[in-house]
Design a protein around this motif. Structure first.
Motif, mmCIF file in Angstrom:
data_model
loop_
_atom_site.group_PDB
_atom_site.id
_atom_site.type_symbol
_atom_site.label_atom_id
_atom_site.label_comp_id
_atom_site.label_asym_id
_atom_site.label_seq_id
_atom_site.Cartn_x
_atom_site.Cartn_y
_atom_site.Cartn_z
ATOM 1 N N ASN A 1 0.770 -1.026 0.098
ATOM 2 C CA ASN A 1 0.415 -0.398 0.499
ATOM 3 C C ASN A 1 0.594 1.297 -0.359
ATOM 4 O OD1 ASN A 1 -1.520 -2.013 0.160
ATOM 5 N ND2 ASN A 1 -1.413 -1.975 2.533
ATOM 6 N N THR A 2 0.324 1.714 0.703
ATOM 7 C CA THR A 2 1.332 3.172 0.384
ATOM 8 C C THR A 2 2.130 3.058 1.285
ATOM 9 O OG1 THR A 2 -0.468 4.418 1.569
ATOM 10 C CG2 THR A 2 -0.604 4.700 -0.626
ATOM 11 N N LEU B 1 7.437 2.096 -2.645
ATOM 12 C CA LEU B 1 6.306 2.032 -1.685
ATOM 13 C C LEU B 1 5.299 3.313 -1.539
ATOM 14 C CD1 LEU B 1 8.726 0.731 1.079
ATOM 15 C CD2 LEU B 1 7.001 -0.979 -0.417
ATOM 16 N N CYS C 1 5.202 4.944 0.222
ATOM 17 C CA CYS C 1 4.519 5.701 1.946
ATOM 18 C C CYS C 1 4.148 6.801 2.373
ATOM 19 C CB CYS C 1 4.865 4.124 2.781
ATOM 20 S SG CYS C 1 6.291 4.514 2.878
ATOM 21 N N CYS D 1 8.870 5.401 6.373
ATOM 22 C CA CYS D 1 8.192 4.662 6.768
ATOM 23 C C CYS D 1 9.102 3.769 5.908
ATOM 24 C CB CYS D 1 7.007 4.783 6.431
ATOM 25 S SG CYS D 1 7.274 6.104 4.420
ATOM 26 N N HIS D 2 9.820 4.301 4.975
ATOM 27 C CA HIS D 2 10.955 2.989 4.062
ATOM 28 C C HIS D 2 11.970 2.467 4.498
ATOM 29 C CE1 HIS D 2 12.926 6.519 2.507
ATOM 30 N NE2 HIS D 2 13.703 5.514 2.278
ATOM 31 N N HIS E 1 6.220 1.308 7.216
ATOM 32 C CA HIS E 1 5.675 0.981 6.344
ATOM 33 C C HIS E 1 5.154 -0.759 7.318
ATOM 34 C CE1 HIS E 1 2.904 0.011 2.696
ATOM 35 N NE2 HIS E 1 3.883 -1.079 1.906
ATOM 36 N N THR F 1 1.733 -5.444 6.766
ATOM 37 C CA THR F 1 1.655 -3.601 6.937
ATOM 38 C C THR F 1 0.201 -3.173 7.984
ATOM 39 O OG1 THR F 1 -0.128 -3.141 4.851
ATOM 40 C CG2 THR F 1 2.311 -3.431 4.538
#
Length: 552
Positions: A149-150, A184, A186, A217-218, A348, A466
């Protein structure tokens, strides 16, 4: 004017036609060869359908294998599996267990089921085949362009722990950082302390924060878990292998609050592994609105008064009978803790697990590298999670460091599949025997793509996913069992694919579990099954729908 004889003229024309024919034949042969050479990759058939095909034998594939080794971005050659090509065929869904269907009866986690044990022949190495694409169940969906997802900016935290297992993507790994950020897409989350209400519970989110600060987040994966303070002896062994952020929700009602806080202080200040705790572990504390502790220090004051390290750890020689929770006959709200820890994670990817389950070292970095490679089986339309195989070892054995060592333990009987003697079907992983027989490789990849249907209809996978996955139902308790079953049903109905990782696993704290008679738990489990059957399951059918082969 000079004229050529008629016969000579015809001979010249035939000669010209013959040359043209030879050139055309050569062109056709080259065209056919080019298609044969690329025919081993994914090919669309009529109607945009994909078909599973066996590849040639290893001898025939030698040139292609050499080419793949020279181009690591296309995926490394892996020994254990037959290479397959995806073919989206219209097939009937996998049949559920007898009596189970989309609207069939509900069963709890009790009972044995057929095991996934390891016999003397289970660990024989299968024939070597090219396998840069995982085996897949035949009823899986078609591909698309998404991984999850994001993300974005750098972290100044210096990893001063285990250099062999970087917990995050650093500035030195620019290409990996950029690929993950791009794939990602994210969103970074704040890393702040908050006081929240969650149903009937107060939550002190980020009450004691890790020193890594705000991550992008990544950059890593967060291990999310839950506990009361009597389980905190597991935290440093877990961190020594994980070397990455841990988000842990501590249940601390009433007088359990102070020993919980003292235990956190002891872990952060008094042990050789305390640097790991300070670096990576973030603690959240929660308790029922009916059992609020008498005094709660503010976030800024929680660690001001240190713990006397000459005293024993607060969590040593303490049984469940000492807990306020036990004395007040409270149930352990396991899913409240799971959801709190999940929601607080700032990365994420998360691994929602139990604190007594230790991962193999180096997993975080290898997983992120796998995601960055973005191999074809990750480009599929269906949602996915990445389950880890789980094992137990006897109490006299160390926790295996890697898959090769785990295989030796399995051969000698020092290790067994998780809950084999308690509820084998609850943790029976698709292709488990093939997984255990397959040799370890340098990279992390997807070994097999399965579904939670058929024999595995009651599978309780623990996976890297996630926060897009459904939450755990907070009405369920640890004592009542079946606490992950309703989420598993939702994943099944939502058509999740389970991308089983080849060299990743979890091992329970040493000590093999056996089925013990517990009258109180059996009574609570019966009540839980009634709650699921009469209330939760009808709600799930309305909220998520039904799918043939899915059951709670």
């Amino acid at each position: 004017m000079r004229f050529e004889p008629l016969g000579q003229k015809m001979f010249t024309r035939r000669n010209w036609l013959l040359r043209c024919s030879i050139l055309i034949n050569i062109a056709v042969i080259l065209y056919i060869c080019s298609h044969v050479m690329i025919g081993n990759r994914y090919t669309l058939t009529s109607g945009s359908q994909f078909v599973i095909q066996e590849q040639p034998t290893p001898v025939q594939q030698q040139p292609q294998m050499q080419q793949q080794q020279q181009q690591p971005e296309q995926g490394m050659v892996r020994e254990p599996l037959a290479k397959v090509e995806l073919v989206e065929e219209k097939q009937e869904p996998a049949k559920p267990l007898s009596g189970d269907s989309g609207g069939g009866p509900i069963t709890g986690v009790g009972g044995a089921g057929g095991g996934s044990g390891v016999g003397s022949n289970d660990l024989q190495q299968p024939s070597v085949k090219d396998a840069d694409t995982p085996e897949m169940d035949p009823n899986l969906g078609d591909p698309a362009n998404i991984i999850g997802n994001t993300g974005s900016a750098t972290n100044n935290f210096v990893n001063n722990t285990n250099a062999d297992a970087n917990y995050l993507v650093t500035g030195d790994e620019k290409d990996l950082d950029e690929r993950l950020r791009s794939l990602l897409k994210c969103y970074d989350k704040p890393f702040e302390a908050e006081t929240l209400q969650r149903g009937d519970f107060w939550v002190l989110k980020n009450y004691v924060r890790a020193e890594h600060g705000e991550l992008k987040c990544h950059e890593s994966i967060t291990y999310t878990t839950h506990a009361d303070y009597t389980f905190l002896d597991n935290l440093i062994p877990l961190l020594e292998r994980w070397n990455a952020p841990v988000s842990i929700a501590m249940h601390a009602p009433g007088t359990d609050f102070q020993p919980t806080l003292d235990s956190i202080k002891y872990l952060r200040d008094c042990l050789p592994g305390s640097n790991l705790v300070r670096a990576y572990a973030t603690f959240h504390i929660y308790f029922s609105t009916k059992h609020i502790p008498k005094t709660i220090p503010k976030y800024s004051d929680a660690l001001k008064k240190g713990y006397n390290c000459t005293l024993p750890p607060p969590y040593v020689n303490v049984t469940s009978g000492h807990l306020y929770k036990t004395q007040k006959k409270l149930l352990y709200p396991v899913n409240v803790g799971r959801n709190i820890a999940r929601d607080a994670a700032i990365t994420h990817f998360i691994l929602a697990s139990d604190i007594e389950l230790y991962p193999n070292p180096g997993l975080v970095k290898k997983f992120l590298e796998m995601i960055a490679r973005n191999e074809p089986y990750l480009n599929r339309k269906s949602p996915r999670v990445f389950p880890l195989s789980i094992f137990e070892v006897d109490d006299s054995s160390p926790v295996p460091h890697d898959k090769s060592e785990l295989q030796e333990f399995l051969r000698s009987g020092k290790a067994i599949p998780f809950h084999k003697r308690v509820c084998a079907s609850c943790h029976g992983v698709p292709k488990s025997k093939e997984w255990m027989a397959a040799n370890e490789t340098d990279e992390l990849s997807v070994f097999h793509i399965g579904k939670r249907t058929g024999y595995f209809v009651h599978w309780e996978p623990i996976y890297i996913g996630t926060n897009a996955e459904p939450h755990y139902d907070e009405r369920l308790s640890w004592e009542g069992k079946s606490d992950k079953m309703t989420q598993g049903y939702a994943l099944c109905v939502l058509d999740y694919e389970f991308h089983i990782l080849d060299n990743a696993f979890l091992v329970h704290k040493p000590g093999i579990k056996v089925l013990k008679k517990d009258t109180r738990r059996a009574m609570l489990a019966g009540k839980t099954n009634q709650l699921i059957r009469k209330i939760i399951y009808p709600e799930l059918k309305i909220m998520y729908g039904t799918r043939n082969g899915c059951a709670v």
